[in-house]
Design a protein around this motif. Structure first.
Motif, PDB file in Angstrom:
ATOM      1  N   GLY A 148     -10.375   8.973  17.371  1.00 26.59           N
ATOM      2  CA  GLY A 148     -10.915   8.414  18.594  1.00 26.59           C
ATOM      3  C   GLY A 148     -10.066   7.310  19.194  1.00 26.59           C
ATOM      4  O   GLY A 148     -10.317   6.878  20.324  1.00 26.59           O
ATOM      5  N   ARG A 149      -9.065   6.824  18.458  1.00 30.77           N
ATOM      6  CA  ARG A 149      -8.199   5.750  18.947  1.00 30.77           C
ATOM      7  C   ARG A 149      -6.746   6.207  19.116  1.00 30.77           C
ATOM      8  O   ARG A 149      -6.051   5.735  20.008  1.00 30.77           O
ATOM      9  CB  ARG A 149      -8.237   4.563  17.993  1.00 30.77           C
ATOM     10  N   PHE A 150      -6.287   7.078  18.236  1.00 31.77           N
ATOM     11  CA  PHE A 150      -4.901   7.555  18.262  1.00 31.77           C
ATOM     12  C   PHE A 150      -4.848   9.006  18.729  1.00 31.77           C
ATOM     13  O   PHE A 150      -5.750   9.801  18.435  1.00 31.77           O
ATOM     14  CB  PHE A 150      -4.279   7.479  16.865  1.00 31.77           C
ATOM     15  N   THR A 151      -3.766   9.340  19.423  1.00 32.86           N
ATOM     16  CA  THR A 151      -3.542  10.714  19.865  1.00 32.86           C
ATOM     17  C   THR A 151      -2.096  11.108  19.600  1.00 32.86           C
ATOM     18  O   THR A 151      -1.175  10.434  20.076  1.00 32.86           O
ATOM     19  CB  THR A 151      -3.847  10.884  21.352  1.00 32.86           C
ATOM     20  N   ILE A 152      -1.920  12.201  18.866  1.00 36.33           N
ATOM     21  CA  ILE A 152      -0.581  12.724  18.616  1.00 36.33           C
ATOM     22  C   ILE A 152      -0.316  13.866  19.589  1.00 36.33           C
ATOM     23  O   ILE A 152      -1.223  14.659  19.908  1.00 36.33           O
ATOM     24  CB  ILE A 152      -0.422  13.202  17.148  1.00 36.33           C
ATOM     25  N   SER A 153       0.917  13.939  20.083  1.00 40.23           N
ATOM     26  CA  SER A 153       1.298  15.016  20.997  1.00 40.23           C
ATOM     27  C   SER A 153       2.766  15.353  20.772  1.00 40.23           C
ATOM     28  O   SER A 153       3.511  14.570  20.174  1.00 40.23           O
ATOM     29  CB  SER A 153       1.053  14.610  22.447  1.00 40.23           C
ATOM     30  N   LYS A 181       0.831  -1.209   0.000  1.00 43.89           N
ATOM     31  CA  LYS A 181       0.000   0.000   0.000  1.00 43.89           C
ATOM     32  C   LYS A 181       0.862   1.253   0.000  1.00 43.89           C
ATOM     33  O   LYS A 181       2.047   1.209   0.331  1.00 43.89           O
ATOM     34  CB  LYS A 181      -0.929   0.015   1.221  1.00 43.89           C
ATOM     35  N   GLU A 182       0.248   2.367  -0.368  1.00 44.30           N
ATOM     36  CA  GLU A 182       0.957   3.632  -0.367  1.00 44.30           C
ATOM     37  C   GLU A 182       1.089   4.161   1.060  1.00 44.30           C
ATOM     38  O   GLU A 182       0.283   3.838   1.931  1.00 44.30           O
ATOM     39  CB  GLU A 182       0.213   4.652  -1.233  1.00 44.30           C
ATOM     40  N   ARG A 183       2.099   4.989   1.263  1.00 45.16           N
ATOM     41  CA  ARG A 183       2.258   5.626   2.556  1.00 45.16           C
ATOM     42  C   ARG A 183       1.112   6.598   2.773  1.00 45.16           C
ATOM     43  O   ARG A 183       0.761   7.366   1.868  1.00 45.16           O
ATOM     44  CB  ARG A 183       3.603   6.349   2.622  1.00 45.16           C
ATOM     45  N   GLU A 184       0.528   6.580   3.979  1.00 43.24           N
ATOM     46  CA  GLU A 184      -0.584   7.470   4.270  1.00 43.24           C
ATOM     47  C   GLU A 184      -0.328   8.274   5.531  1.00 43.24           C
ATOM     48  O   GLU A 184       0.329   7.808   6.466  1.00 43.24           O
ATOM     49  CB  GLU A 184      -1.904   6.694   4.418  1.00 43.24           C
ATOM     50  N   LEU A 185      -0.868   9.491   5.526  1.00 46.28           N
ATOM     51  CA  LEU A 185      -0.787  10.342   6.700  1.00 46.28           C
ATOM     52  C   LEU A 185      -1.758   9.830   7.757  1.00 46.28           C
ATOM     53  O   LEU A 185      -2.944   9.650   7.473  1.00 46.28           O
ATOM     54  CB  LEU A 185      -1.126  11.782   6.318  1.00 46.28           C
ATOM     55  N   VAL A 186      -1.266   9.613   8.962  1.00 48.23           N
ATOM     56  CA  VAL A 186      -2.086   9.098  10.059  1.00 48.23           C
ATOM     57  C   VAL A 186      -2.520  10.222  10.986  1.00 48.23           C
ATOM     58  O   VAL A 186      -3.690  10.335  11.343  1.00 48.23           O
ATOM     59  CB  VAL A 186      -1.309   8.034  10.858  1.00 48.23           C
ATOM     60  N   ALA A 187      -1.561  11.058  11.392  1.00 49.22           N
ATOM     61  CA  ALA A 187      -1.860  12.112  12.356  1.00 49.22           C
ATOM     62  C   ALA A 187      -0.834  13.226  12.183  1.00 49.22           C
ATOM     63  O   ALA A 187       0.310  12.964  11.814  1.00 49.22           O
ATOM     64  CB  ALA A 187      -1.822  11.579  13.783  1.00 49.22           C
ATOM     65  N   ALA A 188      -1.273  14.451  12.487  1.00 49.22           N
ATOM     66  CA  ALA A 188      -0.382  15.599  12.356  1.00 49.22           C
ATOM     67  C   ALA A 188      -0.667  16.594  13.468  1.00 49.22           C
ATOM     68  O   ALA A 188      -1.798  16.671  13.985  1.00 49.22           O
ATOM     69  CB  ALA A 188      -0.554  16.264  10.991  1.00 49.22           C
ATOM     70  N   ILE A 189       0.369  17.356  13.821  1.00 51.79           N
ATOM     71  CA  ILE A 189       0.231  18.393  14.835  1.00 51.79           C
ATOM     72  C   ILE A 189       1.030  19.605  14.390  1.00 51.79           C
ATOM     73  O   ILE A 189       2.177  19.489  13.948  1.00 51.79           O
ATOM     74  CB  ILE A 189       0.678  17.880  16.224  1.00 51.79           C
ATOM     75  N   THR A 190       0.401  20.788  14.489  1.00 49.23           N
ATOM     76  CA  THR A 190       1.073  21.996  14.020  1.00 49.23           C
ATOM     77  C   THR A 190       2.158  22.433  15.002  1.00 49.23           C
ATOM     78  O   THR A 190       2.186  22.014  16.168  1.00 49.23           O
ATOM     79  CB  THR A 190       0.065  23.141  13.847  1.00 49.23           C
ATOM     80  N   ASN A 191       3.035  23.310  14.520  1.00 48.06           N
ATOM     81  CA  ASN A 191       4.078  23.854  15.386  1.00 48.06           C
ATOM     82  C   ASN A 191       3.638  25.171  16.017  1.00 48.06           C
ATOM     83  O   ASN A 191       4.328  25.689  16.899  1.00 48.06           O
ATOM     84  CB  ASN A 191       5.364  24.091  14.589  1.00 48.06           C
ATOM     85  N   ASP A 217      -0.018  26.311  16.999  1.00 47.58           N
ATOM     86  CA  ASP A 217      -1.031  26.249  18.059  1.00 47.58           C
ATOM     87  C   ASP A 217      -1.342  24.838  18.523  1.00 47.58           C
ATOM     88  O   ASP A 217      -2.253  24.632  19.325  1.00 47.58           O
ATOM     89  CB  ASP A 217      -2.323  26.938  17.595  1.00 47.58           C
ATOM     90  N   GLY A 218      -0.585  23.860  18.037  1.00 47.09           N
ATOM     91  CA  GLY A 218      -0.782  22.495  18.503  1.00 47.09           C
ATOM     92  C   GLY A 218      -2.042  21.818  17.989  1.00 47.09           C
ATOM     93  O   GLY A 218      -2.457  20.786  18.535  1.00 47.09           O
ATOM     94  N   ARG A 219      -2.653  22.390  16.953  1.00 43.95           N
ATOM     95  CA  ARG A 219      -3.831  21.740  16.394  1.00 43.95           C
ATOM     96  C   ARG A 219      -3.448  20.399  15.796  1.00 43.95           C
ATOM     97  O   ARG A 219      -2.363  20.224  15.251  1.00 43.95           O
ATOM     98  CB  ARG A 219      -4.468  22.624  15.327  1.00 43.95           C
ATOM     99  N   THR A 220      -4.382  19.461  15.921  1.00 46.69           N
ATOM    100  CA  THR A 220      -4.141  18.104  15.432  1.00 46.69           C
ATOM    101  C   THR A 220      -5.180  17.708  14.391  1.00 46.69           C
ATOM    102  O   THR A 220      -6.289  18.264  14.349  1.00 46.69           O
ATOM    103  CB  THR A 220      -4.194  17.104  16.588  1.00 46.69           C
TER     104      THR A 220
END
Length: 119
Positions: A66-71, A43-53, A55-58
C-alpha cells in the motif's frame, strides 16, 4: 559487462516519498524477474518487492504494502520502486536484483543505494 546501477536514494522526512531506479546493462533485462531488497544495519537482507518478467505480477513484503510500488520498463532496461509514506523503519540500503532461472539460475545485484528516513 553486466551491471545494475541504482539511483534515487537519499534523506527524506517521515511521510515523504522517494523513487528508486535501477538500470541494467550487459544482459537482457526483459528476461529477468526483478526485485528490490533492503538491508538495515544489524539486520538480514530482506525482499521488499518483486515483479515477474512474464506477466508483470508483483508482490510485496507486508510492511510496505500500500506504500511501495514496483514497476519495470523493459524498453529502457529499468525497474523502479516508488516509495510513499516513508517511515523511519524503511531506512536501509536498497539493492536491485535480477534473476533468471532455466535449469540453472543467474543472479545479478546492484551496488545498493542508501535510503534514510529521519526528521
Amino acid at each position: 559487462q553486466v551491471q545494475l546501477v541504482e539511483s534515487g536514494g537519499g534523506l527524506v522526512q517521515p511521510g515523504g516519498s522517494l523513487r528508486l531506479s535501477c538500470t541494467g546493462s550487459g544482459f537482457t533485462l526483459r528476461s529477468f524477474a526483478m526485485s528490490w531488497y533492503r538491508q538495515a544495519p544489524g539486520k538480514e537482507r530482506e525482499l521488499v518487492a518483486a515483479i515477474t518478467n512474464t506477466d508483470g505480477r508483483t508482490n510485496y513484503v507486508d510492511s510496505v504494502k500500500g506504500r511501495f510500488t514496483i514497476s519495470r520498463d523493459n524498453a529502457k532496461n529499468t525497474v523502479s520502486l516508488q516509495m510513499n509514506s516513508l517511515k523511519p523503519e524503511d531506512t536501509a540500503v536498497y539493492y536491485c536484483n535480477a534473476r533468471y532461472c532455466s535449469g540453472y539460475c543467474v543472479t545479478h545485484w546492484g551496488q545498493g543505494t542508501q535510503v534514510t528516513v529521519s526528521s
